[in-house]
Design a protein around this motif. Structure first.
Motif, PDB file in Angstrom:
ATOM      1  N   THR A  28     -53.695   4.901  18.607  1.00  0.00           N
ATOM      2  CA  THR A  28     -54.312   4.984  17.280  1.00  0.00           C
ATOM      3  C   THR A  28     -55.066   6.276  17.036  1.00  0.00           C
ATOM      4  O   THR A  28     -55.386   6.596  15.888  1.00  0.00           O
ATOM      5  CB  THR A  28     -55.262   3.785  17.061  1.00  0.00           C
ATOM      6  N   ASP A  29     -55.365   7.037  18.072  1.00  0.00           N
ATOM      7  CA  ASP A  29     -56.010   8.342  17.857  1.00  0.00           C
ATOM      8  C   ASP A  29     -54.992   9.459  17.669  1.00  0.00           C
ATOM      9  O   ASP A  29     -55.339  10.632  17.595  1.00  0.00           O
ATOM     10  CB  ASP A  29     -56.951   8.674  19.009  1.00  0.00           C
TER      11      ASP A  29
ATOM     12  N   MET B 156     -53.272   5.713  12.311  1.00  0.00           N
ATOM     13  CA  MET B 156     -54.255   4.642  12.205  1.00  0.00           C
ATOM     14  C   MET B 156     -53.958   3.730  11.020  1.00  0.00           C
ATOM     15  O   MET B 156     -54.056   2.499  11.114  1.00  0.00           O
ATOM     16  CB  MET B 156     -55.653   5.241  12.080  1.00  0.00           C
TER      17      MET B 156
END
Length: 782
Positions: free
Chosen positions: A474-475, A586
């Motif tokens: 997600t980063d 994200m």
């Protein structure tokens, strides 16, 4: 309109610095230099680790009449001793066919064959205890050389023939005809990291194995089979090898299986780590060959008919010899059209270690033979060997069918030769060298230009497949795993560049992870120059799948057409907006879009019928050529390689820095094979060159004083990953130019009237003997 040069850096569009075509450094280069790169023997040793020594046969061929290890078992510090009776599953690690026992069981077939394993608190104790075993033999007849095996019809596999046209009918009708033979020696891989494996016990009889191997799946299969457990109970991991060159394709299975068996019996971690002498004694080499030829040609030196008989020393078992000898047959043409040709291959059984994969996989040996044929024709007609080479090259739209009936559709050898002739100033240098040799009685120079045409794909068709696993976190960071292994050749870096290019992110966003049978199953070996072709395509396919998911999500989220979404180094352009990559990731996660997938690839267009010797075994060919210049001291046989000029075809290069390194390293390794690297067995079958003190690989001082390397970067005509070409094995064959240059220098001793009978490796001793033979020829009135 504003001047683009006046735009602020913030307003200039970004460019991807580390995608494909960028000269990105090897991901572990700084670790190799600093010592931070972790190899298996660098890993922290777990508590209660057992160190394993493998006792070896001292007879080449014998019945094993007695093996008493009771004193070994009772030696202080010894925890376990394993023999054939302790193999709970199958006592064999043959990669294709059975015949490679883990421990000898009643019969030994080469000096160095494993008899039993001693597991002790340290390696010194294990070695000392092993000497207490009582081993008794009943000697049997042993065949050590190829000629002995041929005389006794000793083969590990049936002989095979390729045929095209009518060679038997055409040979007697040819204007000129010559017959001869050449012996071509083997080669030790001499990787910096010797074979090593460490096994760790897990729950439910599971075992984790760290193995220095090019083929983790095969190690997994062999360990499971040896113990008698399912493949899923064995997990194999390899982050990197300290060199492989083919020597860690099938060979590591024995050492990993022994470590796994020790762990299975003791439930303690176990490590097998060979020292250099044991590694060189116990592991297979490049096959050495005896190749005989019968050649018919016209007044211009164009080959009209050819018959080859290629016999290789396979050793005591088949190992990978079927495919290796097949590739010799596939490459006996090299870059030359043979209209009427027969190629017979004998796979000889000798009582020596089973020979195995080595960079080029049998192809180089065949190419050395045809290059000798071209030299012989040139000397017979009094022509420049390059002239004869060019007259025999494959054509473009005609004279383009191989002995195995594959049409060559991507031939660029004419262009490469023309470019190299000009850049290396071949014609002038050849004239200067001939003039020099006429006035220099003892120092003689030689020059040779030799081509390379090398088929890319596994000749065992089923191996041409690969898988990959890609996660996006997600980063915005990316986890990459695939079935290829890293042995220093830069595969991991190239595949990471491919994924970076697809997502238009810099490579430092991508985590390169160890090859792991738990993540990508049923992998093919990293071999046959196909590591990037296969794994790069699989990783690219995984990345494209994820990218398409993100595009589909973004189109719905931002109400734009999918065609209006592009990935760029600035971020993802979605209509008129630019969204940072990690922000889009994200958003996709919050919308429950899967950010993980596998990728798969199998090579198209390839097929081959073994029964007829016809088909399309290669996806494409890689080409190259080299000009080498040497100076020979005819009084001692010593020589130097003065200069080499290379043009090598790498398609649309993925990484010019890594590809240049592969070309330079491949050339040096090929040069070493054909000059200084000599394997010597005594009549009893004992390898005498089993250490750096007796086996000479090229050193810094052996490197040519001048090296000029040019990568030809025309896009591959086939749909490979970013239209690149393999650059692993083909450059090794560029080293053949050194061998032919030595032949040329020696020929000048006889005023170029005869082609020297110089076998490979062309050691100083062989060069001196060849010079003396020509002097005798001259004195006899030649």
């Amino acid at each position: 309109m504003p001047n683009p040069a006046s735009l602020s850096p913030q307003r200039l569009p970004k460019t991807l610095k580390t995608g494909v075509k960028a000269a990105v450094k090897h991901d572990s280069a700084h670790k190799h230099v600093s010592g931070e790169a972790l190899y298996i023997d660098d890993l922290p040793e777990p508590r209660d680790l057992l160190h394993v020594y493998i006792a070896q046969s001292q007879q080449a061929h014998a019945k094993l009449t007695r093996l008493d290890v009771s004193a070994v078992q009772n030696f202080p510090g010894v925890v376990a001793v394993l023999t054939a009776a302790d193999v709970t599953g199958k006592n064999d690690v043959g990669p294709v066919l059975d015949g490679d026992p883990i421990f000898a069981d009643g019969l030994v077939e080469y000096i160095g064959q494993s008899l039993f394993a001693v597991a002790a608190k340290d390696i010194h104790t294990a070695r000392k205890a092993a000497k207490l075993a009582i081993v008794e033999y009943e000697p049997l007849p042993a065949f050590i050389t190829v000629k002995e095996a041929l005389e006794n019809q000793s083969f590990v596999l049936d002989s095979k023939t390729f045929r095209r046209g009518e060679p038997e009918a055409q040979l007697p009708q040819s204007t000129h005809r010559l017959q001869g033979e050449i012996e071509i020696g083997g080669q030790d891989h001499f990787y910096l990291e010797s074979n090593v494996a460490m096994a760790l016990p897990g729950e439910d009889c599971d075992i984790k194995v760290f193995s220095s191997t090019q083929h983790p799946s095969e190690v997994q299969h062999c360990c499971a089979r040896a113990i008698g457990i399912p493949d899923h109970a064995v997990h194999v991991e390899v982050r990197r090898m300290g060199g492989g060159f083919g020597g860690k394709e099938s060979q590591p299975a024995l050492f990993a299986s022994i470590a796994a068996l020790v762990t299975h019996h003791t439930r303690r971690p176990a490590k097998v780590r060979l020292d250099r002498d044991d590694d060189m004694t116990m592991t297979g080499k490049r096959h050495d060959y005896l190749i005989r030829y019968d050649i018919g040609f016209d007044v211009n030196g164009r080959i009209e008919a050819a018959a080859f008989e290629a016999a290789s020393r396979c050793g005591m078992s088949a190992d990978l010899s079927a495919s290796i000898n097949d590739r010799t047959m596939f490459h006996l043409d090299n870059a030359y059209y043979l209209e009427n040709v027969s190629i017979m291959s004998h796979r000889c059984k000798t009582h020596t270690v089973s020979n195995t994969a080595f960079r080029g996989f049998g192809g180089p040996q065949g190419m050395v033979a045809i290059e000798r044929v071209i030299d012989e024709i040139a000397h017979h007609l009094g022509e420049d060997p390059l002239t004869i080479r060019k007259r025999n090259y494959y054509g473009i739209d005609e004279r383009n069918v191989t002995p195995y009936h594959m049409t060559v559709t991507d031939n660029i050898i004419h262009d490469i030769t023309a470019e190299l002739e000009q850049s290396a100033d071949y014609a002038k240098r050849r004239a200067d060298i001939i003039a020099f040799n006429h006035t220099s009685p003892y120092q003689k120079k030689g020059l040779a230009l030799t081509p390379v045409k090398f088929g890319i794909s596994f000749t065992a068709t089923h191996l041409n497949q690969a898988g990959a696993l890609v996660h996006i976190y997600t980063d915005g960071s990316i986890h990459l795993n695939h079935g290829g292994t890293e042995m220093g050749q830069g595969l991991f870096t190239k595949v990471a560049q491919i994924v970076a290019e697809e997502f238009q992110v810099e490579i430092d966003r991508i985590k390169i992870t160890s090859t792991n049978t738990e993540k990508v199953p049923n992998t093919s070996p990293t071999a046959a120059s196909s590591g990037c072709d296969l794994n790069g395509k699989a990783a690219q396919n995984a990345a494209i799948t994820l990218k398409n998911r993100l595009i589909e999500f973004a189109a719905q989220q931002y109400s734009v057409a999918e065609s209006d979404i592009t990935f760029t180094p600035d971020g993802v352009h979605i209509g008129t907006q630019t969204v940072p990559f990690q922000e889009l990731v994200m958003q996709a996660y919050l919308a429950r879009i899967s950010l993980s997938t596998t990728g798969y690839y199998r090579t198209p267009k390839i097929h081959f019928d073994q029964s007829t010797g016809k088909g399309h075994p290669f996806f494409y060919f890689a080409y190259g050529a080299a000009v080498s210049e040497v100076t020979v001291d005819t009084l001692t046989g010593e020589y130097t390689v003065d200069r080499v000029d290379i043009v090598h075809d790498c398609g649309d290069t993925l990484n010019p820095a890594i590809d240049t390194g592969q070309v330079e390293g491949g050339f040096i390794q090929g040069m070493g094979w054909l000059t200084t690297e000599e394997l010597v067995y005594n009549p009893s079958g004992r390898l005498r060159t089993h250490a750096p003190s007796t086996y000479k690989i090229p050193s810094c001082g052996d490197r040519p004083q001048e090296m000029h390397i040019h990568l030809r970067c025309d896009a591959n005509r086939e749909n490979t990953v970013y239209r690149s070409k393999a650059v692993g094995e083909p450059p090794l064959m560029l080293g053949i130019s050194v061998f032919n240059a030595l032949t040329d220098a020696v020929a000048s001793v006889g005023n170029y009237q005869a082609c020297p009978k110089l076998d490979a490796p062309a050691t100083p001793e062989r060069v001196l003997l060849a010079c003396e033979a020509l002097r005798s020829f001259n004195r006899a009135g030649g």
